[in-house]
Scaffold this motif. Structure first.
Motif, PDB file in Angstrom:
ATOM      1  N   HIS A   1      -6.118  -0.007  12.290  1.00 31.06           N
ATOM      2  CA  HIS A   1      -5.152  -0.987  11.798  1.00 31.06           C
ATOM      3  C   HIS A   1      -3.728  -0.504  12.038  1.00 31.06           C
ATOM      4  O   HIS A   1      -3.472   0.694  12.133  1.00 31.06           O
ATOM      5  CB  HIS A   1      -5.345  -1.240  10.288  1.00 31.06           C
ATOM      6  CG  HIS A   1      -6.670  -1.816   9.936  1.00 31.06           C
ATOM      7  ND1 HIS A   1      -7.766  -1.039   9.660  1.00 31.06           N
ATOM      8  CD2 HIS A   1      -7.080  -3.116   9.836  1.00 31.06           C
ATOM      9  CE1 HIS A   1      -8.805  -1.813   9.390  1.00 31.06           C
ATOM     10  NE2 HIS A   1      -8.421  -3.068   9.500  1.00 31.06           N
ATOM     11  N   GLU A   2      -2.832  -1.471  12.145  1.00 30.97           N
ATOM     12  CA  GLU A   2      -1.404  -1.172  12.139  1.00 30.97           C
ATOM     13  C   GLU A   2      -0.921  -1.270  10.696  1.00 30.97           C
ATOM     14  O   GLU A   2      -1.429  -2.073   9.908  1.00 30.97           O
ATOM     15  CB  GLU A   2      -0.644  -2.163  13.032  1.00 30.97           C
ATOM     16  CG  GLU A   2      -0.995  -2.045  14.516  1.00 30.97           C
ATOM     17  CD  GLU A   2      -0.693  -0.657  15.060  1.00 30.97           C
ATOM     18  OE1 GLU A   2       0.377  -0.112  14.719  1.00 30.97           O
ATOM     19  OE2 GLU A   2      -1.528  -0.119  15.823  1.00 30.97           O
ATOM     20  N   TRP A   3       0.088  -0.469  10.378  1.00 34.85           N
ATOM     21  CA  TRP A   3       0.501  -0.350   8.987  1.00 34.85           C
ATOM     22  C   TRP A   3       1.984  -0.663   8.820  1.00 34.85           C
ATOM     23  O   TRP A   3       2.801  -0.405   9.710  1.00 34.85           O
ATOM     24  CB  TRP A   3       0.206   1.056   8.468  1.00 34.85           C
ATOM     25  CG  TRP A   3      -1.256   1.384   8.513  1.00 34.85           C
ATOM     26  CD1 TRP A   3      -1.974   1.820   9.595  1.00 34.85           C
ATOM     27  CD2 TRP A   3      -2.181   1.259   7.451  1.00 34.85           C
ATOM     28  NE1 TRP A   3      -3.288   1.982   9.270  1.00 34.85           N
ATOM     29  CE2 TRP A   3      -3.457   1.659   7.942  1.00 34.85           C
ATOM     30  CE3 TRP A   3      -2.084   0.873   6.111  1.00 34.85           C
ATOM     31  CZ2 TRP A   3      -4.594   1.651   7.163  1.00 34.85           C
ATOM     32  CZ3 TRP A   3      -3.209   0.884   5.330  1.00 34.85           C
ATOM     33  CH2 TRP A   3      -4.458   1.268   5.842  1.00 34.85           C
ATOM     34  N   GLU A   4       2.321  -1.221   7.650  1.00 33.17           N
ATOM     35  CA  GLU A   4       3.709  -1.529   7.332  1.00 33.17           C
ATOM     36  C   GLU A   4       4.012  -1.095   5.905  1.00 33.17           C
ATOM     37  O   GLU A   4       3.114  -0.982   5.060  1.00 33.17           O
ATOM     38  CB  GLU A   4       3.976  -3.024   7.486  1.00 33.17           C
ATOM     39  CG  GLU A   4       3.153  -3.893   6.552  1.00 33.17           C
ATOM     40  CD  GLU A   4       3.415  -5.379   6.759  1.00 33.17           C
ATOM     41  OE1 GLU A   4       4.383  -5.708   7.474  1.00 33.17           O
ATOM     42  OE2 GLU A   4       2.663  -6.205   6.213  1.00 33.17           O
TER      43      GLU A   4
ATOM     44  N   ASN B   1      -5.809  -5.126  -0.819  1.00 34.20           N
ATOM     45  CA  ASN B   1      -5.427  -4.388   0.382  1.00 34.20           C
ATOM     46  C   ASN B   1      -5.665  -2.890   0.182  1.00 34.20           C
ATOM     47  O   ASN B   1      -5.387  -2.356  -0.892  1.00 34.20           O
ATOM     48  CB  ASN B   1      -3.946  -4.596   0.696  1.00 34.20           C
ATOM     49  CG  ASN B   1      -3.730  -5.642   1.764  1.00 34.20           C
ATOM     50  OD1 ASN B   1      -4.676  -6.188   2.323  1.00 34.20           O
ATOM     51  ND2 ASN B   1      -2.463  -5.930   2.040  1.00 34.20           N
TER      52      ASN B   1
ATOM     53  N   TRP C   1       1.933   2.318   2.294  1.00 35.12           N
ATOM     54  CA  TRP C   1       1.652   1.645   3.557  1.00 35.12           C
ATOM     55  C   TRP C   1       0.435   0.751   3.383  1.00 35.12           C
ATOM     56  O   TRP C   1      -0.579   1.160   2.808  1.00 35.12           O
ATOM     57  CB  TRP C   1       1.395   2.674   4.654  1.00 35.12           C
ATOM     58  CG  TRP C   1       2.597   3.518   5.001  1.00 35.12           C
ATOM     59  CD1 TRP C   1       3.038   4.627   4.343  1.00 35.12           C
ATOM     60  CD2 TRP C   1       3.504   3.301   6.083  1.00 35.12           C
ATOM     61  NE1 TRP C   1       4.169   5.135   4.929  1.00 35.12           N
ATOM     62  CE2 TRP C   1       4.480   4.338   6.016  1.00 35.12           C
ATOM     63  CE3 TRP C   1       3.611   2.362   7.093  1.00 35.12           C
ATOM     64  CZ2 TRP C   1       5.517   4.454   6.936  1.00 35.12           C
ATOM     65  CZ3 TRP C   1       4.641   2.461   8.018  1.00 35.12           C
ATOM     66  CH2 TRP C   1       5.595   3.494   7.931  1.00 35.12           C
ATOM     67  N   GLU C   2       0.535  -0.487   3.893  1.00 34.18           N
ATOM     68  CA  GLU C   2      -0.568  -1.436   3.851  1.00 34.18           C
ATOM     69  C   GLU C   2      -0.781  -2.033   5.246  1.00 34.18           C
ATOM     70  O   GLU C   2       0.150  -2.074   6.054  1.00 34.18           O
ATOM     71  CB  GLU C   2      -0.295  -2.540   2.824  1.00 34.18           C
ATOM     72  CG  GLU C   2      -0.167  -2.020   1.395  1.00 34.18           C
ATOM     73  CD  GLU C   2       0.016  -3.140   0.384  1.00 34.18           C
ATOM     74  OE1 GLU C   2      -0.361  -4.300   0.694  1.00 34.18           O
ATOM     75  OE2 GLU C   2       0.532  -2.862  -0.721  1.00 34.18           O
ATOM     76  N   PRO C   3      -2.003  -2.513   5.544  1.00 31.01           N
ATOM     77  CA  PRO C   3      -2.272  -3.062   6.880  1.00 31.01           C
ATOM     78  C   PRO C   3      -1.431  -4.303   7.171  1.00 31.01           C
ATOM     79  O   PRO C   3      -1.224  -5.142   6.284  1.00 31.01           O
ATOM     80  CB  PRO C   3      -3.763  -3.411   6.822  1.00 31.01           C
ATOM     81  CG  PRO C   3      -4.314  -2.627   5.680  1.00 31.01           C
ATOM     82  CD  PRO C   3      -3.206  -2.513   4.694  1.00 31.01           C
TER      83      PRO C   3
ATOM     84  N   TRP D   1      -8.175   3.735  -0.415  1.00 29.85           N
ATOM     85  CA  TRP D   1      -7.902   4.047   0.984  1.00 29.85           C
ATOM     86  C   TRP D   1      -8.959   3.460   1.938  1.00 29.85           C
ATOM     87  O   TRP D   1      -8.682   3.278   3.113  1.00 29.85           O
ATOM     88  CB  TRP D   1      -7.859   5.559   1.179  1.00 29.85           C
ATOM     89  CG  TRP D   1      -6.671   6.251   0.587  1.00 29.85           C
ATOM     90  CD1 TRP D   1      -5.493   6.530   1.227  1.00 29.85           C
ATOM     91  CD2 TRP D   1      -6.528   6.747  -0.739  1.00 29.85           C
ATOM     92  NE1 TRP D   1      -4.629   7.174   0.371  1.00 29.85           N
ATOM     93  CE2 TRP D   1      -5.243   7.320  -0.856  1.00 29.85           C
ATOM     94  CE3 TRP D   1      -7.362   6.768  -1.862  1.00 29.85           C
ATOM     95  CZ2 TRP D   1      -4.777   7.910  -2.023  1.00 29.85           C
ATOM     96  CZ3 TRP D   1      -6.907   7.345  -3.039  1.00 29.85           C
ATOM     97  CH2 TRP D   1      -5.632   7.908  -3.111  1.00 29.85           C
TER      98      TRP D   1
ATOM     99  N   MET E   1      -0.235   8.683   6.602  1.00 28.51           N
ATOM    100  CA  MET E   1       0.304   8.231   7.889  1.00 28.51           C
ATOM    101  C   MET E   1       0.674   9.414   8.769  1.00 28.51           C
ATOM    102  O   MET E   1       0.639   9.318  10.003  1.00 28.51           O
ATOM    103  CB  MET E   1       1.523   7.342   7.654  1.00 28.51           C
ATOM    104  CG  MET E   1       1.213   6.029   6.934  1.00 28.51           C
ATOM    105  SD  MET E   1      -0.080   5.059   7.748  1.00 28.51           S
ATOM    106  CE  MET E   1       0.709   4.687   9.321  1.00 28.51           C
TER     107      MET E   1
END
Length: 541
Positions: free
Chosen positions: A156-159, A192, A170-172, A138, A200
């Motif tokens: 960071h934004e996550w996808e 990652n 979820w990863e950056p 994490w 989240m």
């Protein structure tokens, strides 16, 4: 233990990780999770890390996290601290195809030596480990206690992506190479970082987000909150502080430890007993208040029991299972007696129950003295965490032949769950149920299972009439049966499924047959007294 415990109620599902709908009345409303369960699936500790039913949705997951942790008596701040703190160090393991894993520990071959889920790839551990299915750390420095979790989450934004094992994580969207954690097995490369759906939720849920940002800006406060929440989580099963030993035991009284002041021990128990016996309280009244106080004890975490006399406090005084009106009337007589002798109400309640057992035994022709331990104290409302104590609320009590409507179909399982929490054996459960029936301890005076014409006498009538082959049983409704004379067809008694299980289950029937014997009336009384005393003193051991 020679096998996993089977007397614990894990849920109604037939398989691990069955769809959550099987334990919620309405999956959109987490509060409808079947009581007394806490996890979203059978086989999980908390919630599904991929999302509700494995479908990522942080806001929906947040609601389930909140309900699950509330059932552990954790508030929102403690929940965020535990989630963030637990994920500040370490990593998740899902670096491989979980379909190739071997059988579970109990199903694996003997040479596996109980390890189970053997991974045929490589050595099966380290880089080849598959547990949760999610893969990654994490934080940038997963072996260091820092504020890296919140920095990673909010900076960071996550996808959504799939782990090597096929789990949602979820990863950056974008991350600098030096912010990535070093691979756990090869320090020459970086991987990652990841977040679960619950992680989240700490960012997306407005309440959790506010707390997370507070922790992000104040590392010392986060560390202190985590330390206290972790101590609570890992010591919750030790009961009150007087059970702690060693130089590192904290001296502070914490409300989740259910503090109880020490009670008086040097007084004349017989004088108190005589006063109670002449008070006008019936045998049934005394048995019920003592039992209702004691049955809250849980050997799993050493909470509940008579000590503290919390049955007079909220929330226990208002629980339907405690018959609030009857309870109030009984307390109005016992409290002045406790004050008169300068002793705790908790001790007085036990003495009341014991005196009732002794009188009932004498009526059956047996003089007996029920063992008693003095020294219980009385807690105050300020010492009692109402929300936390609601987790001890009985949903059923086979000993008083009561079950709420949600558990009509599994009343017998709920009795087993209560039995194991009280630390009772099957023979102790059997003798207590039979005795409680003839003592008139049924909830709200129900006649189900009262197979006797001499109520209030500690006789073995319950077992004699249950085993009597001149009777037959007919279904008359849900969890409702009639005992009918085979010759005349007349209805003699009514019963619940809990009553009949002592005749239909081969093991319980063998115990019932012992107590039904004409030459075992004395054994029945002695065994009842022994089991009764065990329950009454469970919180004093």
């Amino acid at each position: 233990m020679w096998h996993p415990e089977k007397d614990i109620y894990w849920g109604s599902e037939n398989e691990f990780l069955a769809p959550s709908e099987e334990r919620y009345s309405n999956l959109e409303d987490p509060s409808t999770l079947e009581e007394p369960l806490g996890a979203t699936h059978m086989g999980l500790i908390y919630v599904n890390p991929e999302g509700v039913n494995g479908k990522p949705d942080p806001l929906k997951t947040a609601l389930h996290v909140r309900e699950t942790f509330a059932r552990m008596a954790m508030n929102d701040e403690e929940t965020v601290a535990l989630t963030a703190g637990g994920h500040t160090v370490g990593k998740a393991h899902g670096n491989g195809n979980d379909s190739v894993l071997g059988p579970e520990p109990e199903g694996a071959s003997i040479e596996s030596q109980g390890f189970g889920w053997i991974n045929p790839k490589g050595n099966g551990n380290g880089a080849d480990t598959v547990t949760s299915g999610l893969e990654g750390a994490w934080t940038t420095y997963p072996t260091k206690w820092d504020n890296g979790y919140f920095d990673m989450l909010f900076n960071h934004e996550w996808e959504l992506k799939k782990s090597p094992a096929g789990a949602w994580q979820w990863e950056p969207v974008s991350i600098d190479e030096d912010k990535k954690p070093v691979d756990a097995n090869n320090p020459e490369i970086r991987q990652n970082p990841i977040m679960t759906d619950a992680d989240m939720a700490m960012k997306k849920d407005p309440i959790y987000r506010e707390i997370s940002l507070k922790f992000k800006e104040d590392q010392a406060y986060f560390s202190e909150t985590f330390a206290r929440a972790w101590f609570k989580l890992t010591h919750r099963d030790m009961g009150s502080r007087n059970r702690y030993i060693g130089p590192n035991a904290p001296s502070e009284d914490l409300i989740w430890q259910d503090p109880v002041p020490a009670g008086k021990t040097n007084y004349n128990v017989e004088e108190v007993k005589n006063k109670i016996s002449k008070s006008g309280l019936s045998i049934s009244d005394r048995i019920c208040i003592a039992w209702d106080s004691a049955r809250t004890f849980r050997g799993s975490d050493l909470r509940g029991g008579v000590n503290g006399a919390r049955i007079k406090l909220a929330p226990q005084k208002d629980w339907d299972g405690n018959e609030p009106t009857r309870l109030s009337a009984t307390l109005s007589i016992l409290e002045p007696i406790a004050s008169e002798f300068g002793i705790s109400l908790a001790d007085t309640i036990i003495i009341a129950g014991n005196s009732a057992v002794e009188e009932a035994a004498k009526a059956a022709g047996y003089d007996t003295n029920v063992p008693f331990k003095a020294g219980r104290g009385d807690a105050t409302q300020e010492m009692t965490d109402e929300n936390s104590f609601n987790n001890l609320k009985p949903l059923a009590d086979g000993y008083r032949n009561w079950v709420n409507n949600k558990h009509l179909s599994n009343a017998e399982e709920m009795m087993l769950n209560k039995t194991q929490l009280l630390g009772l054996t099957a023979p102790e459960m059997t003798v207590l149920v039979g005795g409680m029936r003839v003592l008139g301890a049924n909830h709200k005076g129900s006649n189900d299972g009262v197979f006797t014409n001499q109520l209030g006498v500690l006789s073995n009538d319950f077992f004699v009439n249950l085993m009597d082959m001149s009777n037959k049983w007919n279904i008359s409704g849900e969890n409702k049966y009639e005992i009918v004379d085979r010759k005349s067809g007349n209805v003699k008694w009514t019963a619940s499924a809990v009553d009949l299980i002592f005749g239909s289950n081969s093991i319980l029937r063998s115990y019932s047959e012992v107590y039904a014997q004409d030459d075992n009336k004395g054994k029945f009384v002695n065994d009842f007294v022994s089991a009764w005393t065990k329950v009454m003193n469970a919180d004093m051991e």
